[in-house]
Write a protein that holds these residues in place. Sequence first.
Motif, PDB file in Angstrom:
ATOM      1  N   TYR A 126       0.820  -1.210   0.000  1.00 33.21           N
ATOM      2  CA  TYR A 126       0.000   0.000   0.000  1.00 33.21           C
ATOM      3  C   TYR A 126       0.854   1.259   0.000  1.00 33.21           C
ATOM      4  O   TYR A 126       0.472   2.280  -0.574  1.00 33.21           O
ATOM      5  CB  TYR A 126      -0.929   0.007   1.216  1.00 33.21           C
ATOM      6  CG  TYR A 126      -2.148  -0.865   1.034  1.00 33.21           C
ATOM      7  CD1 TYR A 126      -3.035  -0.646  -0.016  1.00 33.21           C
ATOM      8  CD2 TYR A 126      -2.419  -1.903   1.916  1.00 33.21           C
ATOM      9  CE1 TYR A 126      -4.161  -1.444  -0.189  1.00 33.21           C
ATOM     10  CE2 TYR A 126      -3.542  -2.710   1.757  1.00 33.21           C
ATOM     11  CZ  TYR A 126      -4.403  -2.475   0.702  1.00 33.21           C
ATOM     12  OH  TYR A 126      -5.509  -3.263   0.524  1.00 33.21           O
ATOM     13  N   SER A 127       2.014   1.193   0.644  1.00 30.18           N
ATOM     14  CA  SER A 127       2.895   2.358   0.684  1.00 30.18           C
ATOM     15  C   SER A 127       3.375   2.723  -0.714  1.00 30.18           C
ATOM     16  O   SER A 127       3.374   3.906  -1.105  1.00 30.18           O
ATOM     17  CB  SER A 127       4.102   2.064   1.594  1.00 30.18           C
ATOM     18  OG  SER A 127       4.913   3.203   1.712  1.00 30.18           O
ATOM     19  N   LYS A 130       0.480   4.126  -2.585  1.00 26.44           N
ATOM     20  CA  LYS A 130       0.093   5.443  -2.073  1.00 26.44           C
ATOM     21  C   LYS A 130       0.944   6.550  -2.696  1.00 26.44           C
ATOM     22  O   LYS A 130       0.421   7.594  -3.112  1.00 26.44           O
ATOM     23  CB  LYS A 130       0.241   5.457  -0.548  1.00 26.44           C
ATOM     24  CG  LYS A 130      -0.283   6.711   0.116  1.00 26.44           C
ATOM     25  CD  LYS A 130      -0.269   6.609   1.632  1.00 26.44           C
ATOM     26  CE  LYS A 130       1.128   6.658   2.173  1.00 26.44           C
ATOM     27  NZ  LYS A 130       1.179   6.918   3.636  1.00 26.44           N
ATOM     28  N   TYR A 131       2.245   6.319  -2.755  1.00 23.07           N
ATOM     29  CA  TYR A 131       3.130   7.366  -3.262  1.00 23.07           C
ATOM     30  C   TYR A 131       3.237   7.363  -4.783  1.00 23.07           C
ATOM     31  O   TYR A 131       3.555   8.373  -5.386  1.00 23.07           O
ATOM     32  CB  TYR A 131       4.526   7.218  -2.643  1.00 23.07           C
ATOM     33  CG  TYR A 131       4.521   7.575  -1.172  1.00 23.07           C
ATOM     34  CD1 TYR A 131       4.320   8.903  -0.770  1.00 23.07           C
ATOM     35  CD2 TYR A 131       4.678   6.602  -0.198  1.00 23.07           C
ATOM     36  CE1 TYR A 131       4.293   9.239   0.567  1.00 23.07           C
ATOM     37  CE2 TYR A 131       4.643   6.927   1.154  1.00 23.07           C
ATOM     38  CZ  TYR A 131       4.454   8.249   1.536  1.00 23.07           C
ATOM     39  OH  TYR A 131       4.401   8.585   2.860  1.00 23.07           O
ATOM     40  N   LYS A 134      -1.155   7.834  -5.560  1.00 24.78           N
ATOM     41  CA  LYS A 134      -1.826   8.826  -4.707  1.00 24.78           C
ATOM     42  C   LYS A 134      -3.353   8.663  -4.754  1.00 24.78           C
ATOM     43  O   LYS A 134      -4.105   9.636  -4.791  1.00 24.78           O
ATOM     44  CB  LYS A 134      -1.433  10.246  -5.104  1.00 24.78           C
ATOM     45  CG  LYS A 134       0.050  10.544  -4.942  1.00 24.78           C
ATOM     46  CD  LYS A 134       0.375  11.991  -5.155  1.00 24.78           C
ATOM     47  CE  LYS A 134       1.855  12.254  -5.021  1.00 24.78           C
ATOM     48  NZ  LYS A 134       2.399  11.895  -3.707  1.00 24.78           N
ATOM     49  N   SER A 135      -3.806   7.408  -4.791  1.00 29.34           N
ATOM     50  CA  SER A 135      -5.237   7.142  -4.885  1.00 29.34           C
ATOM     51  C   SER A 135      -5.884   7.138  -3.512  1.00 29.34           C
ATOM     52  O   SER A 135      -5.240   6.856  -2.495  1.00 29.34           O
ATOM     53  CB  SER A 135      -5.481   5.791  -5.572  1.00 29.34           C
ATOM     54  OG  SER A 135      -5.139   4.724  -4.706  1.00 29.34           O
ATOM     55  N   ALA A 138      -5.704   3.655  -1.795  1.00 26.09           N
ATOM     56  CA  ALA A 138      -4.393   3.316  -1.241  1.00 26.09           C
ATOM     57  C   ALA A 138      -4.180   3.996   0.112  1.00 26.09           C
ATOM     58  O   ALA A 138      -3.735   3.359   1.075  1.00 26.09           O
ATOM     59  CB  ALA A 138      -3.297   3.713  -2.219  1.00 26.09           C
ATOM     60  N   TYR A 139      -4.492   5.300   0.183  1.00 21.05           N
ATOM     61  CA  TYR A 139      -4.349   6.033   1.441  1.00 21.05           C
ATOM     62  C   TYR A 139      -5.263   5.433   2.514  1.00 21.05           C
ATOM     63  O   TYR A 139      -4.844   5.217   3.651  1.00 21.05           O
ATOM     64  CB  TYR A 139      -4.694   7.510   1.239  1.00 21.05           C
ATOM     65  CG  TYR A 139      -3.518   8.379   0.873  1.00 21.05           C
ATOM     66  CD1 TYR A 139      -2.783   9.047   1.846  1.00 21.05           C
ATOM     67  CD2 TYR A 139      -3.127   8.536  -0.454  1.00 21.05           C
ATOM     68  CE1 TYR A 139      -1.708   9.858   1.516  1.00 21.05           C
ATOM     69  CE2 TYR A 139      -2.048   9.338  -0.799  1.00 21.05           C
ATOM     70  CZ  TYR A 139      -1.342  10.000   0.191  1.00 21.05           C
ATOM     71  OH  TYR A 139      -0.263  10.785  -0.144  1.00 21.05           O
ATOM     72  N   TYR A 142      -4.246   1.691   3.542  1.00 16.26           N
ATOM     73  CA  TYR A 142      -2.979   1.743   4.285  1.00 16.26           C
ATOM     74  C   TYR A 142      -3.235   2.212   5.715  1.00 16.26           C
ATOM     75  O   TYR A 142      -2.726   1.628   6.685  1.00 16.26           O
ATOM     76  CB  TYR A 142      -2.024   2.695   3.566  1.00 16.26           C
ATOM     77  CG  TYR A 142      -0.685   2.895   4.232  1.00 16.26           C
ATOM     78  CD1 TYR A 142       0.312   1.928   4.149  1.00 16.26           C
ATOM     79  CD2 TYR A 142      -0.403   4.080   4.920  1.00 16.26           C
ATOM     80  CE1 TYR A 142       1.553   2.125   4.739  1.00 16.26           C
ATOM     81  CE2 TYR A 142       0.834   4.283   5.515  1.00 16.26           C
ATOM     82  CZ  TYR A 142       1.818   3.309   5.422  1.00 16.26           C
ATOM     83  OH  TYR A 142       3.043   3.505   6.020  1.00 16.26           O
ATOM     84  N   THR A 143      -4.054   3.244   5.864  1.00 19.17           N
ATOM     85  CA  THR A 143      -4.334   3.801   7.193  1.00 19.17           C
ATOM     86  C   THR A 143      -5.209   2.861   8.010  1.00 19.17           C
ATOM     87  O   THR A 143      -5.084   2.791   9.235  1.00 19.17           O
ATOM     88  CB  THR A 143      -5.002   5.185   7.064  1.00 19.17           C
ATOM     89  OG1 THR A 143      -4.258   5.998   6.163  1.00 19.17           O
ATOM     90  CG2 THR A 143      -5.060   5.883   8.418  1.00 19.17           C
ATOM     91  N   TYR A 198      -3.393  11.509   6.789  1.00 18.48           N
ATOM     92  CA  TYR A 198      -4.591  10.983   6.126  1.00 18.48           C
ATOM     93  C   TYR A 198      -5.724  12.008   6.166  1.00 18.48           C
ATOM     94  O   TYR A 198      -6.458  12.181   5.183  1.00 18.48           O
ATOM     95  CB  TYR A 198      -5.003   9.681   6.817  1.00 18.48           C
ATOM     96  CG  TYR A 198      -6.263   9.043   6.300  1.00 18.48           C
ATOM     97  CD1 TYR A 198      -6.407   8.691   4.958  1.00 18.48           C
ATOM     98  CD2 TYR A 198      -7.328   8.763   7.161  1.00 18.48           C
ATOM     99  CE1 TYR A 198      -7.571   8.090   4.493  1.00 18.48           C
ATOM    100  CE2 TYR A 198      -8.495   8.157   6.706  1.00 18.48           C
ATOM    101  CZ  TYR A 198      -8.612   7.828   5.371  1.00 18.48           C
ATOM    102  OH  TYR A 198      -9.762   7.237   4.915  1.00 18.48           O
TER     103      TYR A 198
END
Length: 307
Positions: A126-127, A130-131, A134-135, A138-139, A142-143, A198
Amino acid sequence: MLMKFAIKDFIDDREFKNLSPVSIENYNRTLNEFHDFCVEQEIVDVKDVTPNIIKKYLMYCQKQRKNNPTSINTKLHNLKIFFNYLQEAEIISENKNPTKKIDYVKADVKIDVFTDEQVKQMLNYYSRMKYREKSFYAYRDYTIILTLLGTGVRLGELCNLTWNNINFKNQTITVIGKKRQQSSVPITDKLKKELTEYYVFLQQHFENAQLGFVFTNKYNERLTPNAVKNIFKRLKKIMNFKDARVSAHSFRHYFSVTMIRSGADAFTLQRMLRHSDLKMTMRYVNLFGTALAEQNEKYNPLNKLNI
Protein backbone atom coordinates in the motif's frame (compact mmCIF):
# COMPACT_ATOMS: atom_id res chain seq x y z
CA MET A 1 -46.18 -19.32 18.81
CA LEU A 2 -44.98 -19.65 15.23
CA MET A 3 -41.22 -19.41 15.09
CA LYS A 4 -41.16 -16.67 12.47
CA PHE A 5 -43.25 -14.43 14.74
CA ALA A 6 -41.16 -15.32 17.78
CA ILE A 7 -37.99 -14.36 15.92
CA LYS A 8 -39.54 -11.04 14.88
CA ASP A 9 -40.56 -10.29 18.49
CA PHE A 10 -37.05 -11.16 19.69
CA ILE A 11 -35.35 -8.93 17.10
CA ASP A 12 -37.73 -6.08 17.94
CA ASP A 13 -36.78 -6.53 21.60
CA ARG A 14 -33.05 -6.38 20.76
CA GLU A 15 -33.59 -3.20 18.75
CA PHE A 16 -35.61 -1.69 21.60
CA LYS A 17 -32.67 -2.48 23.92
CA ASN A 18 -30.47 -0.54 21.50
CA LEU A 19 -28.11 -3.36 20.61
CA SER A 20 -25.59 -2.58 17.90
CA PRO A 21 -26.54 -3.25 14.26
CA VAL A 22 -23.76 -5.85 14.11
CA SER A 23 -25.21 -7.79 17.06
CA ILE A 24 -28.72 -7.68 15.60
CA GLU A 25 -27.41 -8.83 12.24
CA ASN A 26 -25.67 -11.79 13.93
CA TYR A 27 -28.88 -12.79 15.72
CA ASN A 28 -30.85 -12.49 12.48
CA ARG A 29 -28.39 -14.64 10.57
CA THR A 30 -28.40 -17.46 13.12
CA LEU A 31 -32.13 -17.46 13.79
CA ASN A 32 -33.11 -17.33 10.12
CA GLU A 33 -30.79 -20.21 9.36
CA PHE A 34 -32.22 -22.15 12.32
CA HIS A 35 -35.77 -21.35 11.19
CA ASP A 36 -35.05 -22.70 7.69
CA PHE A 37 -33.60 -25.86 9.22
CA CYS A 38 -36.67 -26.35 11.41
CA VAL A 39 -39.05 -25.87 8.48
CA GLU A 40 -37.23 -28.67 6.68
CA GLN A 41 -37.85 -30.78 9.79
CA GLU A 42 -41.54 -29.77 9.58
CA ILE A 43 -41.30 -27.74 12.80
CA VAL A 44 -42.90 -24.29 12.73
CA ASP A 45 -43.85 -23.69 16.38
CA VAL A 46 -41.22 -22.82 19.00
CA LYS A 47 -42.91 -25.14 21.50
CA ASP A 48 -42.10 -28.10 19.25
CA VAL A 49 -38.35 -27.48 19.31
CA THR A 50 -36.62 -30.14 21.41
CA PRO A 51 -33.01 -30.52 22.61
CA ASN A 52 -32.61 -33.18 19.93
CA ILE A 53 -33.56 -30.66 17.23
CA ILE A 54 -30.97 -28.23 18.59
CA LYS A 55 -28.31 -30.96 18.45
CA LYS A 56 -29.33 -31.93 14.92
CA TYR A 57 -29.04 -28.29 13.84
CA LEU A 58 -25.56 -27.99 15.35
CA MET A 59 -24.51 -31.22 13.64
CA TYR A 60 -25.87 -29.80 10.37
CA CYS A 61 -23.74 -26.68 10.90
CA GLN A 62 -20.70 -28.83 11.54
CA LYS A 63 -21.07 -31.34 8.70
CA GLN A 64 -22.98 -29.56 5.94
CA ARG A 65 -21.99 -25.95 6.53
CA LYS A 66 -18.44 -26.87 7.66
CA ASN A 67 -18.61 -24.50 10.63
CA ASN A 68 -15.69 -24.63 13.05
CA PRO A 69 -16.24 -25.07 16.82
CA THR A 70 -16.07 -21.33 17.44
CA SER A 71 -18.83 -20.62 14.90
CA ILE A 72 -20.96 -23.45 16.28
CA ASN A 73 -20.61 -22.10 19.82
CA THR A 74 -21.56 -18.63 18.62
CA LYS A 75 -24.74 -20.01 17.04
CA LEU A 76 -25.57 -21.99 20.18
CA HIS A 77 -25.01 -18.87 22.27
CA ASN A 78 -27.46 -16.94 20.05
CA LEU A 79 -30.04 -19.73 20.34
CA LYS A 80 -29.68 -19.84 24.14
CA ILE A 81 -30.36 -16.11 24.35
CA PHE A 82 -33.34 -16.46 22.01
CA PHE A 83 -34.98 -19.28 23.97
CA ASN A 84 -34.17 -17.61 27.30
CA TYR A 85 -36.05 -14.59 25.99
CA LEU A 86 -39.03 -16.81 25.11
CA GLN A 87 -38.89 -18.28 28.58
CA GLU A 88 -38.82 -14.84 30.24
CA ALA A 89 -41.75 -13.78 28.04
CA GLU A 90 -43.59 -16.91 29.25
CA ILE A 91 -43.98 -18.18 25.70
CA ILE A 92 -42.30 -21.40 26.76
CA SER A 93 -41.79 -22.82 30.25
CA GLU A 94 -38.38 -23.40 31.82
CA ASN A 95 -38.57 -27.15 31.41
CA LYS A 96 -39.43 -26.67 27.73
CA ASN A 97 -36.34 -24.57 27.03
CA PRO A 98 -34.50 -26.84 24.51
CA THR A 99 -31.12 -25.14 24.95
CA LYS A 100 -30.97 -25.31 28.73
CA LYS A 101 -28.90 -28.50 28.97
CA ILE A 102 -27.01 -28.19 25.68
CA ASP A 103 -23.30 -27.68 26.36
CA TYR A 104 -20.90 -25.76 24.19
CA VAL A 105 -18.55 -27.85 22.10
CA LYS A 106 -14.92 -28.05 23.12
CA ALA A 107 -12.60 -26.13 20.86
CA ASP A 108 -8.84 -26.21 20.64
CA VAL A 109 -7.49 -22.74 21.30
CA LYS A 110 -5.58 -21.84 18.17
CA ILE A 111 -4.60 -18.32 17.26
CA ASP A 112 -3.06 -17.82 13.82
CA VAL A 113 -0.84 -14.77 13.78
CA PHE A 114 0.79 -12.84 10.95
CA THR A 115 4.55 -13.00 10.72
CA ASP A 116 6.40 -9.68 10.85
CA GLU A 117 7.37 -10.26 7.22
CA GLN A 118 3.73 -10.62 6.15
CA VAL A 119 2.79 -7.37 7.89
CA LYS A 120 5.69 -5.55 6.20
CA GLN A 121 4.66 -7.03 2.86
CA MET A 122 1.11 -5.67 3.19
CA LEU A 123 2.25 -2.24 4.32
CA ASN A 124 4.88 -1.99 1.58
CA TYR A 125 2.28 -2.86 -1.04
CA TYR A 126 0.00 0.00 0.00
CA SER A 127 2.89 2.36 0.68
CA ARG A 128 4.21 1.98 -2.88
CA MET A 129 0.70 2.42 -4.28
CA LYS A 130 0.09 5.44 -2.07
CA TYR A 131 3.13 7.37 -3.26
CA ARG A 132 2.97 6.13 -6.85
CA GLU A 133 -0.74 6.56 -7.59
CA LYS A 134 -1.83 8.83 -4.71
CA SER A 135 -5.24 7.14 -4.89
CA PHE A 136 -7.95 7.44 -2.26
CA TYR A 137 -8.13 3.67 -1.83
CA ALA A 138 -4.39 3.32 -1.24
CA TYR A 139 -4.35 6.03 1.44
CA ARG A 140 -7.48 4.67 3.12
CA ASP A 141 -6.53 0.99 3.13
CA TYR A 142 -2.98 1.74 4.28
CA THR A 143 -4.33 3.80 7.19
CA ILE A 144 -6.90 1.12 8.06
CA ILE A 145 -4.12 -1.43 8.52
CA LEU A 146 -1.99 0.98 10.55
CA THR A 147 -4.95 1.79 12.82
CA LEU A 148 -5.66 -1.90 13.40
CA LEU A 149 -1.99 -2.63 14.05
CA GLY A 150 -1.58 0.34 16.38
CA THR A 151 -4.72 -0.05 18.48
CA GLY A 152 -6.07 -3.61 18.22
CA VAL A 153 -9.61 -2.27 17.71
CA ARG A 154 -12.38 -4.56 16.48
CA LEU A 155 -13.90 -4.34 13.02
CA GLY A 156 -17.10 -2.67 14.20
CA GLU A 157 -15.13 -0.19 16.31
CA LEU A 158 -12.98 0.68 13.30
CA CYS A 159 -15.97 1.32 11.04
CA ASN A 160 -17.74 3.47 13.67
CA LEU A 161 -14.69 5.64 14.33
CA THR A 162 -15.28 9.35 13.64
CA TRP A 163 -12.82 12.21 13.52
CA ASN A 164 -14.50 13.61 16.64
CA ASN A 165 -13.41 10.40 18.42
CA ILE A 166 -9.75 11.25 17.83
CA ASN A 167 -8.02 13.57 20.28
CA PHE A 168 -4.77 14.50 18.58
CA LYS A 169 -3.63 16.64 21.50
CA ASN A 170 -3.96 13.89 24.11
CA GLN A 171 -3.15 11.17 21.56
CA THR A 172 -6.20 9.04 22.30
CA ILE A 173 -9.14 7.66 20.37
CA THR A 174 -12.54 6.92 21.83
CA VAL A 175 -13.98 3.64 20.60
CA ILE A 176 -17.50 2.37 21.05
CA GLY A 177 -17.16 -1.32 21.81
CA LYS A 178 -19.45 -4.17 22.71
CA LYS A 179 -22.65 -3.19 24.54
CA ARG A 180 -21.99 0.37 23.30
CA GLN A 181 -19.38 0.95 25.99
CA GLN A 182 -17.03 3.84 25.31
CA SER A 183 -13.33 3.38 26.00
CA SER A 184 -10.28 5.55 25.51
CA VAL A 185 -7.36 3.96 23.68
CA PRO A 186 -3.92 5.63 23.49
CA ILE A 187 -2.23 6.08 20.12
CA THR A 188 1.48 6.34 19.42
CA ASP A 189 3.31 9.25 17.83
CA LYS A 190 3.61 7.21 14.62
CA LEU A 191 -0.12 6.56 14.36
CA LYS A 192 -0.90 10.19 15.22
CA LYS A 193 1.36 11.31 12.37
CA GLU A 194 -0.23 8.90 9.88
CA LEU A 195 -3.81 9.84 10.88
CA THR A 196 -2.94 13.54 10.58
CA GLU A 197 -1.53 13.02 7.09
CA TYR A 198 -4.59 10.98 6.13
CA TYR A 199 -6.91 13.73 7.44
CA VAL A 200 -5.14 16.37 5.30
CA PHE A 201 -5.36 14.08 2.27
CA LEU A 202 -9.12 13.59 2.78
CA GLN A 203 -9.71 17.33 3.07
CA GLN A 204 -8.09 17.80 -0.31
CA HIS A 205 -9.70 14.74 -1.87
CA PHE A 206 -13.24 15.65 -0.81
CA GLU A 207 -12.59 19.37 -1.44
CA ASN A 208 -13.00 20.47 2.18
CA ALA A 209 -16.31 18.64 2.61
CA GLN A 210 -17.30 17.89 6.18
CA LEU A 211 -15.43 14.84 7.40
CA GLY A 212 -17.40 12.55 9.69
CA PHE A 213 -16.36 8.91 9.73
CA VAL A 214 -12.64 8.26 9.52
CA PHE A 215 -12.95 5.43 7.00
CA THR A 216 -15.42 5.96 4.19
CA ASN A 217 -16.22 4.90 0.64
CA LYS A 218 -15.57 7.14 -2.36
CA TYR A 219 -18.78 9.05 -1.60
CA ASN A 220 -17.54 10.00 1.89
CA GLU A 221 -20.05 7.59 3.48
CA ARG A 222 -19.27 5.26 6.38
CA LEU A 223 -17.36 2.17 5.32
CA THR A 224 -19.32 -0.93 6.28
CA PRO A 225 -17.80 -3.99 8.00
CA ASN A 226 -18.62 -6.04 4.90
CA ALA A 227 -16.73 -3.58 2.70
CA VAL A 228 -13.65 -3.91 4.92
CA LYS A 229 -13.90 -7.71 4.72
CA ASN A 230 -13.92 -7.42 0.92
CA ILE A 231 -10.82 -5.21 1.04
CA PHE A 232 -9.01 -7.91 3.00
CA LYS A 233 -10.23 -10.67 0.68
CA ARG A 234 -8.67 -8.85 -2.26
CA LEU A 235 -5.52 -8.14 -0.28
CA LYS A 236 -5.04 -11.79 0.64
CA LYS A 237 -5.34 -12.78 -3.01
CA ILE A 238 -2.81 -10.15 -4.03
CA MET A 239 -0.39 -11.14 -1.25
CA ASN A 240 -0.91 -14.83 -2.09
CA PHE A 241 -0.83 -15.79 1.59
CA LYS A 242 -1.34 -19.53 1.96
CA ASP A 243 -1.27 -19.87 5.74
CA ALA A 244 -2.71 -16.58 6.98
CA ARG A 245 -6.27 -15.34 7.36
CA VAL A 246 -6.46 -11.66 6.50
CA SER A 247 -9.12 -10.01 8.65
CA ALA A 248 -9.54 -7.25 11.19
CA HIS A 249 -9.35 -9.86 13.94
CA SER A 250 -6.07 -11.18 12.53
CA PHE A 251 -4.57 -7.73 13.03
CA ARG A 252 -6.02 -7.69 16.56
CA HIS A 253 -4.28 -11.03 17.20
CA TYR A 254 -1.01 -9.62 15.86
CA PHE A 255 -1.35 -6.54 18.07
CA SER A 256 -1.98 -8.70 21.14
CA VAL A 257 0.78 -11.22 20.52
CA THR A 258 3.34 -8.53 19.71
CA MET A 259 2.46 -6.70 22.93
CA ILE A 260 2.91 -9.89 24.97
CA ARG A 261 6.17 -10.83 23.26
CA SER A 262 7.47 -7.32 23.88
CA GLY A 263 6.86 -7.68 27.61
CA ALA A 264 3.42 -6.14 28.20
CA ASP A 265 1.65 -7.57 31.23
CA ALA A 266 -1.75 -9.23 31.02
CA PHE A 267 -3.57 -6.41 32.82
CA THR A 268 -2.24 -3.77 30.42
CA LEU A 269 -3.24 -5.89 27.45
CA GLN A 270 -6.68 -6.49 28.95
CA ARG A 271 -7.25 -2.74 29.15
CA MET A 272 -5.98 -2.19 25.62
CA LEU A 273 -8.20 -4.95 24.20
CA ARG A 274 -11.10 -3.95 26.49
CA HIS A 275 -11.76 -7.53 27.54
CA SER A 276 -14.35 -7.74 30.32
CA ASP A 277 -12.86 -11.04 31.47
CA LEU A 278 -9.14 -11.53 32.05
CA LYS A 279 -9.53 -15.14 30.86
CA MET A 280 -9.87 -13.87 27.30
CA THR A 281 -6.58 -11.99 27.57
CA MET A 282 -4.82 -14.92 29.21
CA ARG A 283 -5.26 -16.96 26.03
CA TYR A 284 -2.59 -14.79 24.43
CA VAL A 285 -0.38 -14.93 27.51
CA ASN A 286 -0.60 -18.72 27.76
CA LEU A 287 0.11 -19.29 24.08
CA PHE A 288 2.71 -16.60 23.42
CA GLY A 289 3.94 -15.55 26.82
CA THR A 290 7.66 -16.21 26.41
CA ALA A 291 8.14 -12.71 27.76
CA LEU A 292 6.32 -13.86 30.90
CA ALA A 293 8.94 -16.56 31.46
CA GLU A 294 11.71 -14.00 30.98
CA GLN A 295 10.10 -11.63 33.48
CA ASN A 296 9.67 -14.48 35.94
CA GLU A 297 13.34 -15.42 35.62
CA LYS A 298 14.32 -11.81 36.17
CA TYR A 299 12.09 -10.95 39.12
CA ASN A 300 11.26 -14.24 40.85
CA PRO A 301 12.05 -13.90 44.58
CA LEU A 302 13.71 -17.31 44.73
CA ASN A 303 16.50 -16.05 42.53
CA LYS A 304 17.36 -13.45 45.13
CA LEU A 305 17.76 -16.00 47.91
CA ASN A 306 21.09 -17.65 48.62
CA ILE A 307 19.86 -21.23 48.85
